[in-house]
Design an enzyme around this catalytic site. Structure first.
Site, PDB file in Angstrom:
ATOM      1  N   GLU A   1      -2.835  10.373   2.846  1.00  0.00           N
ATOM      2  CA  GLU A   1      -4.287  10.663   3.888  1.00  0.00           C
ATOM      3  C   GLU A   1      -4.197  12.319   4.286  1.00  0.00           C
ATOM      4  O   GLU A   1      -3.109  12.787   4.788  1.00  0.00           O
ATOM      5  CB  GLU A   1      -4.493   9.825   5.203  1.00  0.00           C
ATOM      6  CG  GLU A   1      -4.650   8.272   4.521  1.00  0.00           C
ATOM      7  CD  GLU A   1      -4.877   7.483   5.917  1.00  0.00           C
ATOM      8  OE1 GLU A   1      -5.666   6.625   5.727  1.00  0.00           O
ATOM      9  OE2 GLU A   1      -4.101   7.571   6.733  1.00  0.00           O
TER      10      GLU A   1
ATOM     11  N   ASP B   1       0.289   5.177   0.721  1.00  0.00           N
ATOM     12  CA  ASP B   1      -0.807   6.150   1.133  1.00  0.00           C
ATOM     13  C   ASP B   1      -0.530   7.746   1.058  1.00  0.00           C
ATOM     14  O   ASP B   1       0.512   8.173   1.418  1.00  0.00           O
ATOM     15  CB  ASP B   1      -1.143   5.920   2.384  1.00  0.00           C
ATOM     16  CG  ASP B   1      -1.812   4.497   2.868  1.00  0.00           C
ATOM     17  OD1 ASP B   1      -2.383   3.904   1.902  1.00  0.00           O
ATOM     18  OD2 ASP B   1      -1.846   3.917   3.928  1.00  0.00           O
TER      19      ASP B   1
ATOM     20  N   GLU C   1       0.852  -1.231   0.105  1.00  0.00           N
ATOM     21  CA  GLU C   1       0.200   0.106   0.172  1.00  0.00           C
ATOM     22  C   GLU C   1       0.985   1.172  -0.133  1.00  0.00           C
ATOM     23  O   GLU C   1       1.953   1.170   0.778  1.00  0.00           O
ATOM     24  CB  GLU C   1      -0.973  -0.040   1.226  1.00  0.00           C
ATOM     25  CG  GLU C   1      -1.779   0.968   1.189  1.00  0.00           C
ATOM     26  CD  GLU C   1      -2.963   0.812   2.386  1.00  0.00           C
ATOM     27  OE1 GLU C   1      -3.265   1.870   3.092  1.00  0.00           O
ATOM     28  OE2 GLU C   1      -3.147  -0.348   2.823  1.00  0.00           O
TER      29      GLU C   1
END
Length: 292
Positions: free
Chosen positions: A101, A99, A97
């Site tokens: 955010e 990311d 993953e």
């Protein structure tokens, strides 16, 4: 007559470009019961959040390496408690993953940009930043460049983080698992703003984040499971570009000295958390990549 034929051809090509370059052809809104909307003939996507539910979408394609660009305009005003997530991910307990955010805040206080990298199900590689602009006033481009040597996070083409392939030193690197692009807007007021001390003010709902200008220069995984490199897809991509044999410059791209200096400037002035220097984490043993 010839001039008319050229005009008709131009109109047809333009129509193909519009048809090929739309959010509804590249993404599925996967949850939110109508709170996620594709608008403006597929050129704009919005996600909504209220007290009942947030919303989210995912790409129709899977990618195994690529340069992914998306323009976002984040929730304005009092966005405390909200999180806008934008990330690549595979599936399963040993997933990879990458990311972005965006953690909301009270009016007048800056967003926190949270980045993380998971390899084989292991994350906890957080770096956090404040931004040098208001991400709610206009659209800004957030990019992930993922190739066999680097994962580079960029904001308006400014590199902010470079996670290097150090497999030779025994550190896992995402390289075998195709990933989809996901995004969601959701309530996380138990942790997102000032450690959960500030809760979501639902009197400001519904909250909304907007997306446009998606582009992926990437190795797109085909129905047969094989990556087709050199493909360019997205709302900013011209139809028919790319080939099955080659990749773009992104495949071998690294940060030159100038861009390394720009990244260090961002990290010196806007980084607010680094897992490599967290005293609590250091006391438990510094992750191996932090000393390299």
């Amino acid at each position: 007559m010839a001039r008319m034929a050229v005009s008709v051809l131009a109109i047809l090509l333009a129509s193909c470009a519009v048809a090929a370059a739309s959010f509804d052809k590249e993404f599925d809104v996967t949850w939110g019961d109508g709170r996620g909307k594709i608008l403006n003939n597929g050129q704009l996507l919005t996600l909504g959040l209220d007290k009942i539910s947030g919303s989210g979408f995912q790409s129709k394609h899977e990618y195994l390496y690529g340069k992914i660009d998306m323009q976002l305009k984040l929730v304005p005003g009092n966005s405390a408690g909200t999180v806008t997530a934008y990330y690549l991910s595979s599936q399963g307990p040993t997933h990879d993953e990458i990311d972005f955010e965006f953690l909301g805040n009270v009016t007048g206080e800056p967003y926190t940009l949270h980045t993380n990298v998971f390899t084989q199900g292991q994350g906890q590689r957080e770096q956090q930043f404040h931004l040098w602009f208001d991400p709610t006033n206009d659209f800004h481009t957030y990019s992930i460049l993922w190739n066999p040597k680097h994962i580079i996070f960029m904001v308006d083409d400014m590199p902010i983080r470079d996670f290097k392939n150090l497999e030779g030193k025994g550190i896992a690197f995402p390289k075998n698992q195709p990933m989809r692009l996901y995004s969601s807007l959701w309530n996380a007021d138990d942790w997102a703003t000032q450690g959960g001390r500030v809760k979501t003010d639902w009197s400001h709902a519904p909250f909304s984040a907007s997306y446009r200008g998606f582009k992926a220069d990437a190795c797109v995984v085909t129905a047969g499971g094989q990556p087709r490199c050199g493909a360019s897809v997205g709302t900013d991509a011209a139809p028919g570009t790319g080939s099955s044999a080659t990749s773009g410059e992104w495949y071998n791209q690294e940060l030159d000295l100038t861009r390394q200096q720009r990244m260090r400037w961002v990290q010196s002035n806007y980084m607010i958390y680094n897992y490599c220097t967290d005293p609590k984490r250091v006391a438990m043993g510094v992750p191996a990549e932090c000393s390299m």
